[in-house]
Scaffold this motif. Structure first.
Motif, PDB file in Angstrom:
ATOM      1  N   UNK A  17       0.846  -1.195   0.000  1.00  0.00           N
ATOM      2  CA  UNK A  17       0.000   0.000   0.000  1.00  0.00           C
ATOM      3  C   UNK A  17       0.874   1.235   0.000  1.00  0.00           C
ATOM      4  N   UNK A  18       0.502   2.194  -0.815  1.00  0.00           N
ATOM      5  CA  UNK A  18       1.398   3.339  -0.901  1.00  0.00           C
ATOM      6  C   UNK A  18       0.655   4.578  -1.383  1.00  0.00           C
ATOM      7  N   UNK A  19       1.066   5.693  -0.815  1.00  0.00           N
ATOM      8  CA  UNK A  19       0.573   6.980  -1.304  1.00  0.00           C
ATOM      9  C   UNK A  19       1.750   7.613  -2.028  1.00  0.00           C
ATOM     10  N   UNK A  20       1.560   7.851  -3.313  1.00  0.00           N
ATOM     11  CA  UNK A  20       2.674   8.293  -4.149  1.00  0.00           C
ATOM     12  C   UNK A  20       2.496   9.768  -4.483  1.00  0.00           C
ATOM     13  N   UNK A  21       3.561  10.501  -4.323  1.00  0.00           N
ATOM     14  CA  UNK A  21       3.458  11.930  -4.601  1.00  0.00           C
ATOM     15  C   UNK A  21       4.546  12.385  -5.571  1.00  0.00           C
ATOM     16  N   UNK A  22       4.149  13.129  -6.575  1.00  0.00           N
ATOM     17  CA  UNK A  22       5.108  13.722  -7.508  1.00  0.00           C
ATOM     18  C   UNK A  22       5.023  15.230  -7.331  1.00  0.00           C
ATOM     19  N   UNK A  23       6.168  15.828  -6.986  1.00  0.00           N
ATOM     20  CA  UNK A  23       6.163  17.283  -6.814  1.00  0.00           C
ATOM     21  C   UNK A  23       7.165  17.920  -7.760  1.00  0.00           C
ATOM     22  N   UNK A  24       6.675  18.746  -8.670  1.00  0.00           N
ATOM     23  CA  UNK A  24       7.519  19.483  -9.635  1.00  0.00           C
ATOM     24  C   UNK A  24       8.497  18.574 -10.368  1.00  0.00           C
ATOM     25  N   UNK A  25       8.042  17.395 -10.709  1.00  0.00           N
ATOM     26  CA  UNK A  25       8.920  16.442 -11.385  1.00  0.00           C
ATOM     27  C   UNK A  25       9.287  16.969 -12.770  1.00  0.00           C
ATOM     28  N   UNK A  26      10.572  16.872 -13.107  1.00  0.00           N
ATOM     29  CA  UNK A  26      11.036  17.300 -14.427  1.00  0.00           C
ATOM     30  C   UNK A  26      11.868  16.198 -15.041  1.00  0.00           C
ATOM     31  N   UNK A  27      11.889  16.172 -16.356  1.00  0.00           N
ATOM     32  CA  UNK A  27      12.717  15.202 -17.057  1.00  0.00           C
ATOM     33  C   UNK A  27      13.422  15.905 -18.204  1.00  0.00           C
ATOM     34  N   UNK A  28      14.719  15.734 -18.274  1.00  0.00           N
ATOM     35  CA  UNK A  28      15.480  16.331 -19.368  1.00  0.00           C
ATOM     36  C   UNK A  28      16.453  15.303 -19.916  1.00  0.00           C
ATOM     37  N   UNK A  29      16.620  15.311 -21.208  1.00  0.00           N
ATOM     38  CA  UNK A  29      17.672  14.517 -21.843  1.00  0.00           C
ATOM     39  C   UNK A  29      18.744  15.505 -22.282  1.00  0.00           C
ATOM     40  N   UNK A  30      19.857  15.525 -21.569  1.00  0.00           N
ATOM     41  CA  UNK A  30      20.865  16.528 -21.840  1.00  0.00           C
ATOM     42  C   UNK A  30      20.266  17.897 -21.570  1.00  0.00           C
ATOM     43  N   UNK A  31      20.263  18.755 -22.589  1.00  0.00           N
ATOM     44  CA  UNK A  31      19.723  20.086 -22.371  1.00  0.00           C
ATOM     45  C   UNK A  31      18.274  20.186 -22.849  1.00  0.00           C
ATOM     46  N   UNK A  32      17.750  19.079 -23.348  1.00  0.00           N
ATOM     47  CA  UNK A  32      16.380  19.103 -23.863  1.00  0.00           C
ATOM     48  C   UNK A  32      15.409  18.716 -22.749  1.00  0.00           C
ATOM     49  N   UNK A  33      14.586  19.652 -22.376  1.00  0.00           N
ATOM     50  CA  UNK A  33      13.626  19.386 -21.314  1.00  0.00           C
ATOM     51  C   UNK A  33      12.348  18.829 -21.930  1.00  0.00           C
ATOM     52  N   UNK A  34      11.959  17.630 -21.517  1.00  0.00           N
ATOM     53  CA  UNK A  34      10.763  17.049 -22.119  1.00  0.00           C
ATOM     54  C   UNK A  34       9.577  17.094 -21.166  1.00  0.00           C
ATOM     55  N   UNK A  35       9.860  17.349 -19.887  1.00  0.00           N
ATOM     56  CA  UNK A  35       8.766  17.334 -18.928  1.00  0.00           C
ATOM     57  C   UNK A  35       9.112  18.308 -17.815  1.00  0.00           C
ATOM     58  N   UNK A  36       8.118  19.024 -17.338  1.00  0.00           N
ATOM     59  CA  UNK A  36       8.410  20.046 -16.336  1.00  0.00           C
ATOM     60  C   UNK A  36       7.209  20.194 -15.420  1.00  0.00           C
ATOM     61  N   UNK A  37       7.489  20.428 -14.138  1.00  0.00           N
ATOM     62  CA  UNK A  37       6.427  20.747 -13.185  1.00  0.00           C
ATOM     63  C   UNK A  37       5.278  19.758 -13.204  1.00  0.00           C
ATOM     64  N   UNK A  38       5.603  18.495 -13.127  1.00  0.00           N
ATOM     65  CA  UNK A  38       4.543  17.494 -13.025  1.00  0.00           C
ATOM     66  C   UNK A  38       4.187  17.345 -11.543  1.00  0.00           C
ATOM     67  N   UNK A  39       2.941  17.646 -11.212  1.00  0.00           N
ATOM     68  CA  UNK A  39       2.478  17.509  -9.833  1.00  0.00           C
ATOM     69  C   UNK A  39       1.293  16.564  -9.796  1.00  0.00           C
ATOM     70  N   UNK A  40       1.377  15.569  -8.935  1.00  0.00           N
ATOM     71  CA  UNK A  40       0.317  14.577  -8.904  1.00  0.00           C
ATOM     72  C   UNK A  40       0.396  13.836  -7.576  1.00  0.00           C
ATOM     73  N   UNK A  41      -0.741  13.669  -6.948  1.00  0.00           N
ATOM     74  CA  UNK A  41      -0.787  12.870  -5.731  1.00  0.00           C
ATOM     75  C   UNK A  41      -1.681  11.667  -5.980  1.00  0.00           C
TER      76      UNK A  41
END
Lengths: 280, 353
Positions: free
Chosen positions: B1-25
């Motif tokens: 059982x788990x409560x999962x939280x994503x706060x301002x998650x970002x993903x970048x490959x090198x200098x290319x940002x593909x994901x930014x400010x992912x917030x989800x509970x």
């Protein structure tokens, strides 16, 4: 449609004719080798190109095994070939895995360098290699051959292993790591068993290459004690005559390990071990 | 059982940002579906949660504990891959019990857990087979069994049904729904198929180009989409989008047809009107808002889809319930259910009344 085409007897005959011709063409030199090995010396020249000798003898084999240094050459060759194959495959597997799975700085440069090493004709680098080996005092040693063969075979073996690793889906390791493996455990328990055909093929390739190598063996080895088999074969050529029967008998015996080796690994080569891993 | 939280998650490959400010509970026991077109980042997000892809920024926590740098084996999550990723050299039982084998669980515990999972999934007779001797559906079950055996705190599914044929997909969908009801575990499910999303999810997360477009229950997304993208992505067939020209505070379509609807102050910036095909009706000329000709009529038995060509507006899709006696070329009058229509501004945002 395809069923109709398949049943055409002309096409089937043509296919088997082509296959038969190819097999005969490929196997004829081997047949000739065996034929001369079992032909008595006195008939070798008199019967010339007859397809079958009128008499058989195993005398040549006997002489080769008992009266010559063949067994010593043979042993040296086994040491060199097995050593080269084992070391090369171990290094190539590690390098191939890294090329296949990791992105790291300088990867392209290393691949390019490895390709470049394959572009020089061996004759060009014989002299420098000789100087290096002489300088470190390894002339006339089997170690020198193992080192040189390993160095020359690593690039190709690495590319071969890399393609085998590329053929194993990344998902499998990831599933393993999620299931609780470290990367190394995933490699050992999941990837390695699936790479056995690749390891077998690489071992076989390097073994055969080292087994039949003449140029470097001839140059780096002078003493009779450390001669490998291809160099030893040349001792059947004397100043005044060539001992064809014994030479061919030795050649037939030299084929045995390669054949055994391929019989042993062929099931790994044929079998697609990864089938059923992903998709349907 | 788990409560999962994503706060301002970002993903970048090198200098290319593909994901930014992912917030989800994600609440304990919740079934969350990540949905979006291919390349929207849904699989990347799932792989970051699994630990297979490094997280470039932000905090990822499970039950309040930061997990960003924890390797996948210590996250206590099980994942079902699109490709199933069964170990080809191990039989079904060993595949399912592999996680316990690695964790050095006692032999009898492992065997009984594998047997139990195999029984639930109807695999009892197949435990000694190799993956290559199984059909696609059976492999899918083994992959699920492998996850169940671990009793993880969260299940991750990466498009698990995409490789199955249509009938099997429906069956396995039900099976996953049942599994969730029984285990009450947190599940995160990635798909591009909105039917899977609508049928399975407690809440759906719609992603596009690395951004969360909207998070909500299936009906919230259907009834009150946040923007044009969500409106068009959720619901099948796709929502009709009609250009509008507000005239004197009243709503008119591009071809001049007045809809007689007053706009509130918040809605004066509206540029487009979205109406789902099921909220359009074929009516007689006196009730029709717009009229045109039926170009193509699809009889599906339960529904009839009418592709109408309306002069000055273009293609409009109408969905009528049941059999509808109409053939291509017939003139049609169409009435819009304006109660259920949505207004979008120039940026595609939905304007509430």
């Amino acid at each position: 449609m395809s069923a109709l085409r398949k049943s055409s007897p002309l096409a089937v005959t043509g296919k088997y004719l082509a296959l038969g011709f190819y097999i005969a063409f490929a196997l004829f030199p081997l047949y000739w080798l065996v034929k001369i090995a079992i032909t008595p010396d006195k008939l070798i020249f008199t019967e010339g190109t007859a397809l079958f000798p009128s008499e058989f003898t195993f005398e040549n084999f006997q002489t080769v095994l008992i009266a010559t240094d063949f067994l010593s050459y043979f042993k040296n060759s086994v040491i060199v070939s097995v050593g080269t194959a084992a070391i090369t495959t171990a290094i190539a597997a590690a390098a191939g895995y890294a090329f296949s799975r990791f992105a790291f700085r300088g990867k392209r440069v290393i691949i390019a360098l490895m390709l470049i090493t394959q572009m020089f004709p061996l004759l060009m680098i014989i002299a420098p290699i000789y100087k290096i080996v002489a300088a470190v005092g390894l002339l006339n040693s089997l170690t020198s051959l193992i080192i040189v063969y390993t160095a020359f075979n690593i690039p190709f073996a690495t590319f071969l292993m890399q393609s085998f690793f590329d053929g194993i889906p990344k998902d499998l390791e990831e599933a393993g790591m999620i299931d609780g493996c470290t990367r190394f455990e995933a490699l050992r328990k999941i990837i390695l068993p699936l790479t056995l055909p690749g390891l077998g093929a690489t071992l076989g390739f390097v073994f055969t290459a080292a087994w039949s190598e003449l140029l470097f063996a001839l140059m780096l080895i002078n003493s009779n004690d450390t001669m490998t088999f291809p160099v030893g074969l040349l001792t059947f050529v004397s100043k005044f005559s060539v001992d064809w029967g014994q030479m061919m008998a030795a050649g037939v015996l030299a084929l045995v390990p390669s054949c055994l080796f391929f019989i042993f690994i062929q099931r790994y080569l044929v079998q697609g071990l990864t089938s059923g891993a992903v998709k349907g | 059982m788990a409560r999962i939280e994503l706060r301002n998650i970002a993903k970048a490959y090198g200098s290319v940002e593909v994901m930014r400010d992912i917030n989800l509970t994600i609440d304990d026991g919740e079934f969350i579906v990540l949905v979006g077109p291919s390349g929207c980042g849904k699989s990347t997000l799932l792989r970051m949660i699994a630990g297979l892809e490094p997280i470039s920024g932000g905090d990822f926590t499970v039950d309040g504990k930061r997990m960003n740098e924890v390797p996948p084996r210590d996250r206590d999550m099980a994942m079902v891959f699109q490709s199933y990723a069964l170990y080809p050299h191990m039989d079904v039982a060993r595949n399912m019990g592999f996680s316990l084998e690695i964790r050095k669980a006692a032999n009898d515990v492992r065997v009984s857990k594998v047997q139990e999972a195999a029984r639930t999934l109807g695999l009892s007779k197949l435990t000694e087979r190799l993956p290559k001797q199984l059909s696609g559906g059976q492999r899918q079950r083994v992959a699920m069994g492998r996850a169940i055996v671990r009793d993880p705190s969260a299940f991750l599914f990466d498009e698990p049904l995409s490789n199955l044929d249509a009938a099997l997909r429906v069956e396995m969908r039900l099976e996953i729904a049942r599994l969730h009801q029984r285990l009450k575990a947190t599940m995160i499910y990635v798909t591009h198929d909105q039917v899977e999303a609508l049928t399975l999810a407690d809440r759906i997360v719609v992603l596009n180009a690395g951004d969360i477009q909207q998070v909500g229950t299936p009906l919230e997304l259907y009834d009150t989409p946040a923007n044009k993208f969500v409106a068009q992505f959720i619901g099948s067939p796709t929502m009709n989008i009609l250009d509008i020209e507000p005239k004197d505070g009243r709503l008119s379509l591009k071809n001049g047809a007045s809809l007689g609807l007053g706009l509130t102050n918040a809605q004066v910036g509206a540029r487009e009107l979205g109406v789902r095909p099921e909220h359009l009706n074929i009516v007689g000329p006196e009730e029709a808002h717009i009229s045109g000709t039926a170009e193509l009529v699809e009889h599906l038995g339960s529904d009839t889809n009418i592709h109408a060509n309306v002069p000055g507006i273009g293609q409009v899709l109408v969905r009528e319930h049941g059999h509808f006696a109409l053939k291509s070329g017939d003139p049609v009058g169409i009435a819009l259910d304006l109660e259920k229509a949505h207004l979008f501004d120039a940026d595609g945002r939905r304007l509430a009344a």
